[in-house]
Design a protein around this motif. Structure first.
Motif, PDB file in Angstrom:
ATOM      1  N   ASN A   1       0.826  -1.205   0.000  1.00 57.71           N
ATOM      2  CA  ASN A   1       0.000   0.000   0.000  1.00 57.71           C
ATOM      3  C   ASN A   1       0.861   1.256   0.000  1.00 57.71           C
ATOM      4  O   ASN A   1       0.573   2.212  -0.723  1.00 57.71           O
ATOM      5  N   ALA A   2       1.915   1.257   0.784  1.00 52.55           N
ATOM      6  CA  ALA A   2       2.800   2.413   0.856  1.00 52.55           C
ATOM      7  C   ALA A   2       3.512   2.642  -0.478  1.00 52.55           C
ATOM      8  O   ALA A   2       3.620   3.784  -0.937  1.00 52.55           O
ATOM      9  N   VAL A   3       3.972   1.587  -1.107  1.00 49.72           N
ATOM     10  CA  VAL A   3       4.650   1.704  -2.404  1.00 49.72           C
ATOM     11  C   VAL A   3       3.688   2.290  -3.437  1.00 49.72           C
ATOM     12  O   VAL A   3       4.050   3.181  -4.216  1.00 49.72           O
ATOM     13  N   SER A   4       2.475   1.805  -3.445  1.00 49.48           N
ATOM     14  CA  SER A   4       1.471   2.321  -4.375  1.00 49.48           C
ATOM     15  C   SER A   4       1.227   3.817  -4.144  1.00 49.48           C
ATOM     16  O   SER A   4       1.153   4.599  -5.100  1.00 49.48           O
ATOM     17  N   GLN A   5       1.121   4.200  -2.894  1.00 51.92           N
ATOM     18  CA  GLN A   5       0.919   5.622  -2.551  1.00 51.92           C
ATOM     19  C   GLN A   5       2.114   6.462  -2.966  1.00 51.92           C
ATOM     20  O   GLN A   5       1.960   7.558  -3.486  1.00 51.92           O
TER      21      GLN A   5
ATOM     22  N   LEU B   1       8.251   2.386  -9.111  1.00 53.01           N
ATOM     23  CA  LEU B   1       9.229   1.573  -8.390  1.00 53.01           C
ATOM     24  C   LEU B   1       9.246   0.171  -8.978  1.00 53.01           C
ATOM     25  O   LEU B   1       8.230  -0.306  -9.491  1.00 53.01           O
ATOM     26  N   PRO B   2      10.388  -0.505  -8.930  1.00 48.99           N
ATOM     27  CA  PRO B   2      10.447  -1.868  -9.469  1.00 48.99           C
ATOM     28  C   PRO B   2       9.517  -2.809  -8.696  1.00 48.99           C
ATOM     29  O   PRO B   2       9.263  -2.610  -7.510  1.00 48.99           O
ATOM     30  N   ALA B   3       9.026  -3.807  -9.404  1.00 47.59           N
ATOM     31  CA  ALA B   3       8.123  -4.777  -8.769  1.00 47.59           C
ATOM     32  C   ALA B   3       8.778  -5.464  -7.582  1.00 47.59           C
ATOM     33  O   ALA B   3       8.102  -5.903  -6.655  1.00 47.59           O
ATOM     34  N   SER B   4      10.099  -5.534  -7.590  1.00 47.85           N
ATOM     35  CA  SER B   4      10.829  -6.211  -6.517  1.00 47.85           C
ATOM     36  C   SER B   4      11.119  -5.305  -5.315  1.00 47.85           C
ATOM     37  O   SER B   4      11.828  -5.717  -4.402  1.00 47.85           O
ATOM     38  N   VAL B   5      10.553  -4.109  -5.301  1.00 51.10           N
ATOM     39  CA  VAL B   5      10.898  -3.142  -4.254  1.00 51.10           C
ATOM     40  C   VAL B   5      10.636  -3.677  -2.848  1.00 51.10           C
ATOM     41  O   VAL B   5      11.423  -3.438  -1.937  1.00 51.10           O
ATOM     42  N   THR B   6       9.565  -4.424  -2.662  1.00 49.28           N
ATOM     43  CA  THR B   6       9.262  -4.906  -1.316  1.00 49.28           C
ATOM     44  C   THR B   6      10.204  -6.009  -0.858  1.00 49.28           C
ATOM     45  O   THR B   6      10.352  -6.235   0.331  1.00 49.28           O
ATOM     46  N   SER B   7      10.865  -6.666  -1.805  1.00 52.46           N
ATOM     47  CA  SER B   7      11.867  -7.652  -1.403  1.00 52.46           C
ATOM     48  C   SER B   7      13.269  -7.037  -1.403  1.00 52.46           C
ATOM     49  O   SER B   7      14.140  -7.498  -0.674  1.00 52.46           O
ATOM     50  N   ASP B   8      13.481  -6.009  -2.206  1.00 56.04           N
ATOM     51  CA  ASP B   8      14.792  -5.346  -2.263  1.00 56.04           C
ATOM     52  C   ASP B   8      15.023  -4.420  -1.072  1.00 56.04           C
ATOM     53  O   ASP B   8      16.126  -4.356  -0.544  1.00 56.04           O
ATOM     54  N   ALA B   9      13.995  -3.709  -0.679  1.00 56.32           N
ATOM     55  CA  ALA B   9      14.110  -2.741   0.417  1.00 56.32           C
ATOM     56  C   ALA B   9      13.553  -3.358   1.691  1.00 56.32           C
ATOM     57  O   ALA B   9      12.349  -3.531   1.830  1.00 56.32           O
ATOM     58  N   LYS B  10      14.442  -3.688   2.596  1.00 53.93           N
ATOM     59  CA  LYS B  10      14.037  -4.330   3.856  1.00 53.93           C
ATOM     60  C   LYS B  10      13.943  -3.354   5.029  1.00 53.93           C
ATOM     61  O   LYS B  10      13.419  -3.706   6.079  1.00 53.93           O
ATOM     62  N   THR B  11      14.479  -2.134   4.843  1.00 57.54           N
ATOM     63  CA  THR B  11      14.496  -1.136   5.918  1.00 57.54           C
ATOM     64  C   THR B  11      14.069   0.221   5.359  1.00 57.54           C
ATOM     65  O   THR B  11      14.115   0.442   4.140  1.00 57.54           O
TER      66      THR B  11
END
Length: 82
Positions: A46-50, A59-69
């Motif tokens: 949800n945050a990435v979409s916002q 943002l790349p589709a892998s952003v939630t796995s690439d960015a852990k912090t």
């Protein structure tokens, strides 16, 4: 162009998490994993979409796995805003 600040990112994450156990945007949370801060994968999506809508970025589709912090997510977003 505008940079994404830690305050703005944490505020958005807290909002996407329905303000359940809100996190304070202090520098010590920069390197803490999102799950340890209480943010689950749905909150991150949800945050990435916002972020994409607010800043007009993709943002790349892998952003939630690439960015852990928060620091890693800030870096990804700011690289696109530069």
């Amino acid at each position: 162009m505008e940079k994404l600040t830690l305050d703005a990112l944490i505020e958005l994450l807290n909002e996407c998490n329905d303000f359940e156990d809100p996190v304070e945007p202090t520098p010590d949370v920069l390197d803490v994993a999102f799950d340890a801060l209480g943010y689950d994968s749905l909150t991150l999506l949800n945050a990435v979409s916002q972020l994409e809508r607010r800043y007009g970025i993709e943002l790349p589709a892998s952003v939630t796995s690439d960015a852990k912090t928060p620091r890693e997510l800030l870096a990804l977003v700011d690289a696109l805003l530069a």
